[in-house]
Each structure stands twice: as structure tokens, then as C-alpha cells.
Design an enzyme around this catalytic site. Sequence first.
Site, PDB file in Angstrom:
ATOM      1  N   ASP A  12      -6.838  -4.786   2.863  1.00  0.00           N
ATOM      2  CA  ASP A  12      -5.503  -4.481   3.408  1.00  0.00           C
ATOM      3  C   ASP A  12      -4.914  -3.187   2.846  1.00  0.00           C
ATOM      4  O   ASP A  12      -3.701  -3.057   2.708  1.00  0.00           O
ATOM      5  CB  ASP A  12      -4.510  -5.632   3.136  1.00  0.00           C
ATOM      6  CG  ASP A  12      -5.060  -6.958   3.580  1.00  0.00           C
ATOM      7  OD1 ASP A  12      -5.640  -7.007   4.668  1.00  0.00           O
ATOM      8  OD2 ASP A  12      -4.931  -7.943   2.828  1.00  0.00           O
ATOM      9  N   HIS A  40      -8.130  -5.302  10.789  1.00  0.00           N
ATOM     10  CA  HIS A  40      -7.447  -4.022  10.641  1.00  0.00           C
ATOM     11  C   HIS A  40      -6.288  -4.010  11.612  1.00  0.00           C
ATOM     12  O   HIS A  40      -6.433  -4.456  12.744  1.00  0.00           O
ATOM     13  CB  HIS A  40      -8.338  -2.873  11.104  1.00  0.00           C
ATOM     14  CG  HIS A  40      -9.478  -2.611  10.208  1.00  0.00           C
ATOM     15  ND1 HIS A  40      -9.381  -2.566   8.854  1.00  0.00           N
ATOM     16  CD2 HIS A  40     -10.760  -2.331  10.500  1.00  0.00           C
ATOM     17  CE1 HIS A  40     -10.554  -2.279   8.350  1.00  0.00           C
ATOM     18  NE2 HIS A  40     -11.406  -2.136   9.317  1.00  0.00           N
TER      19      HIS A  40
HETATM   20  P1  GDP Z   1      -6.874  -2.710   6.463  1.00  0.00           P
HETATM   21  O1  GDP Z   1      -7.508  -4.033   6.598  1.00  0.00           O
HETATM   22  O2  GDP Z   1      -7.287  -2.005   5.208  1.00  0.00           O
HETATM   23  O3  GDP Z   1      -6.988  -1.848   7.666  1.00  0.00           O
HETATM   24  O4  GDP Z   1      -5.330  -2.952   6.246  1.00  0.00           O
HETATM   25  P2  GDP Z   1      -4.240  -3.561   7.214  1.00  0.00           P
HETATM   26  O5  GDP Z   1      -4.610  -3.593   8.613  1.00  0.00           O
HETATM   27  O6  GDP Z   1      -3.750  -4.800   6.593  1.00  0.00           O
HETATM   28  O7  GDP Z   1      -3.161  -2.409   7.060  1.00  0.00           O
HETATM   29  C1  GDP Z   1      -2.083  -2.561   6.306  1.00  0.00           C
HETATM   30  C2  GDP Z   1      -0.808  -2.465   7.097  1.00  0.00           C
HETATM   31  O8  GDP Z   1      -0.167  -1.289   6.685  1.00  0.00           O
HETATM   32  C3  GDP Z   1      -0.906  -2.339   8.604  1.00  0.00           C
HETATM   33  O9  GDP Z   1       0.175  -3.047   9.179  1.00  0.00           O
HETATM   34  C4  GDP Z   1      -0.785  -0.838   8.860  1.00  0.00           C
HETATM   35  O10 GDP Z   1      -0.216  -0.531  10.111  1.00  0.00           O
HETATM   36  C5  GDP Z   1       0.135  -0.452   7.781  1.00  0.00           C
HETATM   37  N1  GDP Z   1      -0.021   0.895   7.250  1.00  0.00           N
HETATM   38  C6  GDP Z   1      -1.145   1.628   7.055  1.00  0.00           C
HETATM   39  N2  GDP Z   1      -0.857   2.773   6.436  1.00  0.00           N
HETATM   40  C7  GDP Z   1       0.492   2.771   6.226  1.00  0.00           C
HETATM   41  C8  GDP Z   1       1.404   3.673   5.600  1.00  0.00           C
HETATM   42  O11 GDP Z   1       1.040   4.733   5.089  1.00  0.00           O
HETATM   43  N3  GDP Z   1       2.713   3.290   5.569  1.00  0.00           N
HETATM   44  C9  GDP Z   1       3.166   2.117   6.088  1.00  0.00           C
HETATM   45  N4  GDP Z   1       4.458   1.830   5.987  1.00  0.00           N
HETATM   46  N5  GDP Z   1       2.330   1.246   6.672  1.00  0.00           N
HETATM   47  C10 GDP Z   1       1.016   1.565   6.731  1.00  0.00           C
END
Ligand code: GDP
Length: 425
Positions: A12, A40
Site C-alpha cells: 500500500d 492497487h
Molecule cells: P499500492 O498497493 O502500493 O498501489 O497502494 P494503494 O493502492 O493502497 O495506494 C495507496 C492509496 O494512496 C491509493 O488510494 C492511492 O490513490 C493513494 N495515493 C498514491 N499516491 C498518493 C499521494 O502521493 N498522495 C495521496 N494523498 N494519495 C496517494
Amino acid sequence: MVRAIVGANWGDEGKGKITDMLAKESDIVIRFQGGANAGHTIINNYGKFALHTLPSGVFYDHITNVIGNGVALNIPVLFHEIQELTSRNVPMPKLLISDRAQMVMPYHILFDQYEEERLGGKSFGSTKSGIAPFYSDKYAKIGFQVSELFDEETLYEKVKHVCETKNILLEHLYHKPLLNPEELFETLKEYRKMVEPYVADVSVFLNEAIKNGKNLLLEGQLGTLKDPDHGIYPMVTSSSTLAAFGAVGAGIPPYEIKKVITVVKAYSSAVGAGAFVSEIFGEEADELRRRGGDGGEYGATTGRPRRMGWFDCVASRYGCRLQGTTDVAFTVLDVLGYLDEIPVCVAYEVDGEIIHDFPTTRQLEKAKPVIQTLPGWKTDIRGIKNYEELPENCRKYIEFVEEQLGYPITMVSNGPGRDDIIYCK
Ligand code: GDP
């Protein structure tokens, strides 16, 4: 050139967003491990999507998306995701599925549920997607490869044989309904119809592509700390989350992976059980959870509230090292803009001793965080495009983390969208 995007932490970290962003310059995006147990979140012109199985290149029509041999392939979930995309006006993606990928069987999902039930309070906090039973069977050599769907006679014999073994466990260990081999065989015939147009010798395809100078992107799931060898065993996932495994899970030479972009989150979050040294609780945690990510820190697959903590230098440095990091993408930094002061975990104290190297699980469970506090910047940094325009305290936070990690932060993500990115070097 082959690049990998992987996580340094517990997952995440925002890998989906970085992959979606970097996919633009890629010809092929490849999933090489894991299954539909994590997701994701991607936000782009088509809307907001949670991908669990499809590679993150599916929103670009110039990209071939590959499910590598290392993936736990859940065929109904894959097709559900494709339908979700096409029903929301995303063009049908170009997709290839490795003939050597193995399939998550319906009984893997059942066994996952039954085992968690049996363990009761001692459960692993599994997402019950069948991943652990799937990989157990793969390495016990009773898994089913996609290629096996195409030889019905042998398939039928194997289905009967596997059902016999599984039914002994179902009857005597779990006291649950037995599997019907005929029914399972019919399901597998359905699976064959679904995947047939996409099945290929992916390793040959990828090696040709490398020879022809194409850009490949290996897309990791979860992060270093969930790796079965190097993570917080046994509270880990069942396949390697490391960039190195990208070579195995896609069928390409390891020396072709030239860049490893490790995604590091500006604070910590984790799902499931296991030691989490910099964890915070109560109102402090609730506030970070509420403000975190995009619309709060809740699991993309399960909707579960994530456990929250401050940035952990010890865990993240280790996470980057095991990935073989060439570049760090530092994400969700905008979220910290509300804090007057930002606590950071800079070392662990274990039995009165200060340590800086991430220890094995037994020691980790005893570790207490050594906290250093950095000044906050108290402004919204979303929309900023140049590093120099970031508030001074924000740059200091980034530079502090970079020094602690020992790897260059080349990108800072300051919002969930594709364009919310600041290139630093
Ligand atoms: P992954 O499994 O590593 O892709 O992580 P997630 O899908 O859980 O992503 C984490 C959350 O953070 C998602 O809701 C993204 O849209 C959001 N996100 C990613 N980068 C950023 C950022 O730089 N700022 C903010 N506020 N949200 C982000």
C-alpha cells in the site's frame, strides 16, 4: 530496458499510481508474483479503479499486459476485472497469460477460509483469497498450470487424484462438504474457454521484446516486509515480493533488470497481524488514517482499516536494500501537511540495546521505536511541480529520509493523480 516497481514497506505504498504513471513509457507491464489478495488503486481519466490481478498498464492501449508464471491466477476475478474496465469505457486491454502460470482453484479459497476459522484467534489475518493454499500446493507439486487445461484426459485424472487428497482434509480436519471432481472438471473447462485467447509462452515473448529494445515494467505487489524470506515471517505473503523475483516470475534474465524503483511511503501503514514497531493508536492514528492515501487508509481489496504508524527508517532502509533499489519514489507526502511536528522512528531499542538493522521476527516483537521529531510544514503541497517550490521543512523531511535510507529519492508523490509528481534529480 527492464524496470521493476516494488514496495519497501508492508504494501500500500502507492505502487499502483507510480506504475500507472511510468507505464506510459513502457511497452509491456508484467505482474510476476502474488494474486488477487492485494490491490492497487489507480486514478486516471477513466475514473478510480482497484486492480487486483490485471497489470497496471491496462489503461494504455499501446501496452501489452502480461500475467507472468509467478502469479497466482484467479481466472474469474481476472475476467470480472476486465468486465469492470470495459463497462466503464476503458478499451479492452492487450493481455497475455503465461502458459506456466498456475491457477487459484475454487477449493484454495475454501481452504483459506477454513484454516483461518480453525486457527481462530491465532489466524494470520488472511484476505481469504486462497493465496497461501495456492502456493502451498504449487510447491507441493499438486498445483494446476494453465497449460494443463488443454489436455482434458490428463486433467481429469489429476482432478480426481487431487480431490481425493483434499477430501480427506475436508472430512477429517475441517468437517466441511466434500469436493465433487466432476463439478471441478466442468469449472476448469469453463476456465479454459475464458483464458484460451490470451495464453502464450510469455517467457519467449518477453525475451524477444528485450532483444528488440522494448521497455518492460515489472509490477510488484505488497512490499519487502511481506516477503516470505526477508519479511516479518510468518506474517508474510506466500510469494516473493522482491524485484529479484521478477526475473523468476516473468522468465527473464536477472541481469536485464536495470532499474529498481522502490516505492516508500512518507508514513507507515500495514494490514494484517505482525510486529509493527512504529505503530500509533487512538486519536493520533485515527486522524492519520482518515487523512491518509486518497480518502483514507482502508484496504483496496478488503476495505479493512489499515494499522497506522510513523515513518520507520530502520524498516524502510532494510526494505530498500533488499529490493536492490536504484531509485526511491517517496509517496503520499502531502498527507503529512497537517502536523506541527512529525515523529520519525530512527532506531529500535531491543532489550536495552539500540539497533539500526532490521532484526528477525522474535527480536522485532520486542523492539521499541526510538523517535526523533522533525518540524512540520503546515501547508498543502498538492499541485506543486518543482522541488524548489516545496516548503523548506518539507524538503528537510525528504532530505532527512533520503539520508537515512541511503538511496536517492528521485520522485516525490504529492497527490493521488498521475500528474501529482515532483522529479527531484
Ligand atoms: P499500492 O498497493 O502500493 O498501489 O497502494 P494503494 O493502492 O493502497 O495506494 C495507496 C492509496 O494512496 C491509493 O488510494 C492511492 O490513490 C493513494 N495515493 C498514491 N499516491 C498518493 C499521494 O502521493 N498522495 C495521496 N494523498 N494519495 C496517494
